[in-house]
Design an enzyme around this catalytic site. Sequence first.
Site, PDB file in Angstrom:
ATOM      1  N   ARG A 102       0.844  -1.197   0.000  1.00  0.00           N
ATOM      2  CA  ARG A 102       0.000   0.000   0.000  1.00  0.00           C
ATOM      3  C   ARG A 102       0.879   1.247   0.000  1.00  0.00           C
ATOM      4  NH1 ARG A 102      -5.183   2.086  -0.941  1.00  0.00           N
ATOM      5  NH2 ARG A 102      -5.701   3.656   0.648  1.00  0.00           N
ATOM      6  N   GLU A 124     -15.319 -20.216  27.952  1.00  0.00           N
ATOM      7  CA  GLU A 124     -14.345 -20.962  28.769  1.00  0.00           C
ATOM      8  C   GLU A 124     -13.692 -20.072  29.821  1.00  0.00           C
ATOM      9  OE1 GLU A 124     -15.169 -23.612  27.901  1.00  0.00           O
ATOM     10  OE2 GLU A 124     -15.134 -23.914  25.752  1.00  0.00           O
ATOM     11  N   THR A 128     -14.380 -15.864  31.322  1.00  0.00           N
ATOM     12  CA  THR A 128     -14.141 -14.490  30.898  1.00  0.00           C
ATOM     13  C   THR A 128     -12.804 -13.969  31.428  1.00  0.00           C
ATOM     14  OG1 THR A 128     -15.220 -13.593  32.857  1.00  0.00           O
ATOM     15  CG2 THR A 128     -16.632 -14.036  30.950  1.00  0.00           C
TER      16      THR A 128
END
Length: 386
Positions: free
Chosen positions: A270, A365, A367
């Site tokens: 880019r 599983e 937080t």
Amino acid sequence: MSDISDLIDFDSLLSADECALRDSVRAFVDSEIKPYIATWYEKAIFPLELVPELAKMGLLGMHLKGYGCAGRSAVEYGLAGAELEAGDSGLRTFVSVQGSLAMSAIYKHGSDEQKAEWLPAMARGEAIGCFGLTEPAAGSDPGGMTTFAHRDGGDWILNGAKRWIGLASVAKVAIIWAQTDGGVRGFVVPTETAGFTATPIEPKLSMRASIQCDIELSNLRLPETAVLPNVVGLKGPFSCLNEARYGIIWGAMGAARDAFEAALDYSKGRLQFGRPLAGYQLTQQKLVDMALEINKGFLLALHLGRKKDGGTLQPDQISVGKLNNCREAIKIAREARTILGGNGITLDHSPLRHANNLESVRTYEGTDEVHTLILGSKLSGIAAFR
């Protein structure tokens, strides 16, 4: 097949067999997942046609021994998970739900008959499993579950609801955890049983190339042989959750690495103000910071994997990996998106898709908050959950 993000010669820490497995899964992801994942994600499709291929590669219950399972090491399982999640979190989650949750529950706590009936078929991908623990009002506090199983003669009758249960609508077998008069018990439930209803949760902004469901259990009758006989209490589901949490430690870094690579490749091509984005100091700082955290994350995953293979890994150490690597992975995916600019919000590029998925991965599983308190208790000796 070295990674461009590897600044420390990570491959030198792996065996030839570990590298070979990693490379074979990466090749599968590159050819069978990455070219199609944008469409699957946009249209909310989980590619069930890949399940037999995952089975042929030995990825279903791959860390289990016997019953047609591959018996691979924890490190090999982690390496495979990282590659799958570099494709998409939904694919790694499928392998986790099938192997680390449903199959592990039967393998760890089931009867010989239950193992023989289900594990070989699940390893072959002929039977998909799900794991019913979370409820609409009992997420981080599974002890608050209200699903209840009571005796009726020689049978059990289950009533209740589960939520956010991966694969439930396509599963042939569900592991359902319920309160009983004698404590929490696990039940092996064929999903064709009358009274079992699974409904996919839609629409979603995350994990779109995956299936999560609500489950309703209405006077569901099971024989005594459906009970997992070898465990009572929450230690049963927690032993399976720890398997899944371990896999996430690796998987999150796979997503982070893919997001980084997408940003790096884009920044090289880019042109802005007459030169590549990668040639600007601010962009290089972003790239370096991301690569450093990826290297540290994989080192942590490998260390914990070696401990798991050695039988010395502790649950609080799994929390270190899950908390750190999820937290860093989502930062990396978001930072990678900034390098892509406005183009980064399209499905032509992976970072924002990974970031959206990681919102789920950091939540399920355990937080961030739950794992923080586990580690806070470890450090202080004081439990702060209540």
